[in-house]
Write a protein that holds these residues in place. Structure first.
Motif, short mmCIF file in Angstrom:
data_model
loop_
_atom_site.label_atom_id
_atom_site.label_comp_id
_atom_site.label_asym_id
_atom_site.label_seq_id
_atom_site.Cartn_x
_atom_site.Cartn_y
_atom_site.Cartn_z
N GLY A 1 9.10 -0.23 -3.21
CA GLY A 1 8.36 -0.53 -4.43
C GLY A 1 7.34 0.55 -4.74
N ILE A 2 6.75 0.46 -5.92
CA ILE A 2 5.87 1.53 -6.38
C ILE A 2 4.57 1.60 -5.57
N GLN A 3 4.24 0.54 -4.83
CA GLN A 3 3.04 0.59 -4.00
C GLN A 3 3.12 1.68 -2.94
N LEU A 4 4.33 2.00 -2.47
CA LEU A 4 4.46 3.00 -1.42
C LEU A 4 4.02 4.37 -1.93
N ARG A 5 4.41 4.71 -3.14
CA ARG A 5 3.97 6.00 -3.71
C ARG A 5 2.46 6.01 -3.90
N LEU A 6 1.90 4.89 -4.30
CA LEU A 6 0.45 4.80 -4.48
C LEU A 6 -0.27 5.00 -3.14
N ALA A 7 0.26 4.38 -2.09
CA ALA A 7 -0.35 4.52 -0.76
C ALA A 7 -0.25 5.96 -0.27
N CYS A 8 0.90 6.57 -0.48
CA CYS A 8 1.08 7.97 -0.07
C CYS A 8 0.17 8.89 -0.88
N PRO B 1 1.80 1.10 5.06
CA PRO B 1 2.51 -0.19 5.07
C PRO B 1 3.90 -0.02 4.49
N ALA B 2 4.79 -0.98 4.77
CA ALA B 2 6.17 -0.89 4.29
C ALA B 2 6.39 -1.68 3.00
N PHE B 3 5.42 -2.50 2.62
CA PHE B 3 5.47 -3.29 1.40
C PHE B 3 6.72 -4.19 1.37
N ASN B 4 7.72 -3.92 0.56
CA ASN B 4 8.84 -4.85 0.41
C ASN B 4 10.02 -4.59 1.34
#
Length: 258
Positions: free
Chosen positions: A126-133, A153-156
């Motif tokens: 999900g798009i949260q991974l790019r935000l975290a990176c 985190p791995a999110f989904n």
């Protein structure tokens, strides 16, 4: 699922005025391809909570539909009781952490529906991974060096964490530096996993795809580096060498089962 998918597509298209009149295809597979493409090209910027809620429900259902493999059920190598060889989709693996073969920007692959593992992991997470990176890299202030590792985190995804590492790019002849850098990738990931209190980790075939590292030599380095680390570490209980191609499976099987 269809309603959620169409909602997500519309929301992402609304961020792109140039595509405001784009017709959403009726075909399910074409819709999935369009959604993934829009996620892939989206820069790391905030988005509403409702979008994230729907996205998370949709992506988790997609993973469930593909089928989740529990790493605890995978058989270990007869000669290495903490090593596992598994051929399958790394984004369906339930494990403490999976390793992502990233590029030096460490924000994922922006090429729509590209076949690299970096793109696939980001698409499922999900798009949260790019935000975290992006947060990690903005704080760092420079591109990620080859051979290092970061954790998010791995999110989904069904795993708990993603370890991101940048492998060496091989242009022309393989060098000793390439080999040292690849070993550094595996060592850095193992050290980071152990320091983070993780007990299981799954490696993809770092650098053997788009970065053109020879497969057999890469496998030898991977197994040797991990084995040496495990000889002095008791935190990590299981290391999975995840392969997608039959050729890679045969290479690892020769190393681990003979």
């Amino acid at each position: 699922m269809r309603n959620k998918r169409v909602y997500l597509i519309k929301e992402l298209l609304s961020e792109l005025p140039q595509y405001k009149d784009l017709d959403i295809p009726d075909n399910t597979e074409e819709q999935k391809k369009l959604l993934r493409s829009l996620m892939n090209i989206r820069p790391p910027r905030p988005i509403g909570e409702e979008f994230l809620r729907v996205q998370d429900e949709y992506l988790r259902a997609e993973v469930e539909e593909k089928g989740i493999t529990d790493s605890d059920t995978l058989p270990v190598s007869p000669d290495h009781n903490r090593l596992v060889l598994w051929r399958g989709d790394i984004t369906t693996l339930k494990v403490d952490a999976i390793v992502n073969a990233a590029n030096s920007a460490l924000r994922g692959c922006f090429v729509p529906c590209h076949s690299c593992v970096d793109n696939i992991i980001h698409s499922v997470s999900g798009i949260q991974l790019r935000l975290a990176c992006d947060k990690l890299m903005t704080e760092q202030g420079y591109d990620e060096p080859t051979g290092r590792a970061k954790i998010t985190p791995a999110f989904n995804l069904p795993c708990r964490y993603v370890l991101h590492t940048v492998g060496p790019i091989v242009h022309g002849q393989l060098t000793e530096q390439h080999c040292r850098q690849l070993a550094d990738c595996y060592r850095s990931c193992m050290e980071l996993a152990a320091d983070s209190g993780l007990k299981s980790i799954a490696f993809c075939c770092i650098s053997t795809g788009e970065f053109h590292f020879p497969q057999e030599k890469a496998a030898e380095i991977a197994v040797q580096t991990v084995t040496e680390f495990l000889q002095r570490d008791s935190q990590i209980e299981k290391v999975i060498f995840n392969v997608f191609k039959q050729e890679d499976y045969d290479i690892y099987r020769t190393i681990l089962y003979t």
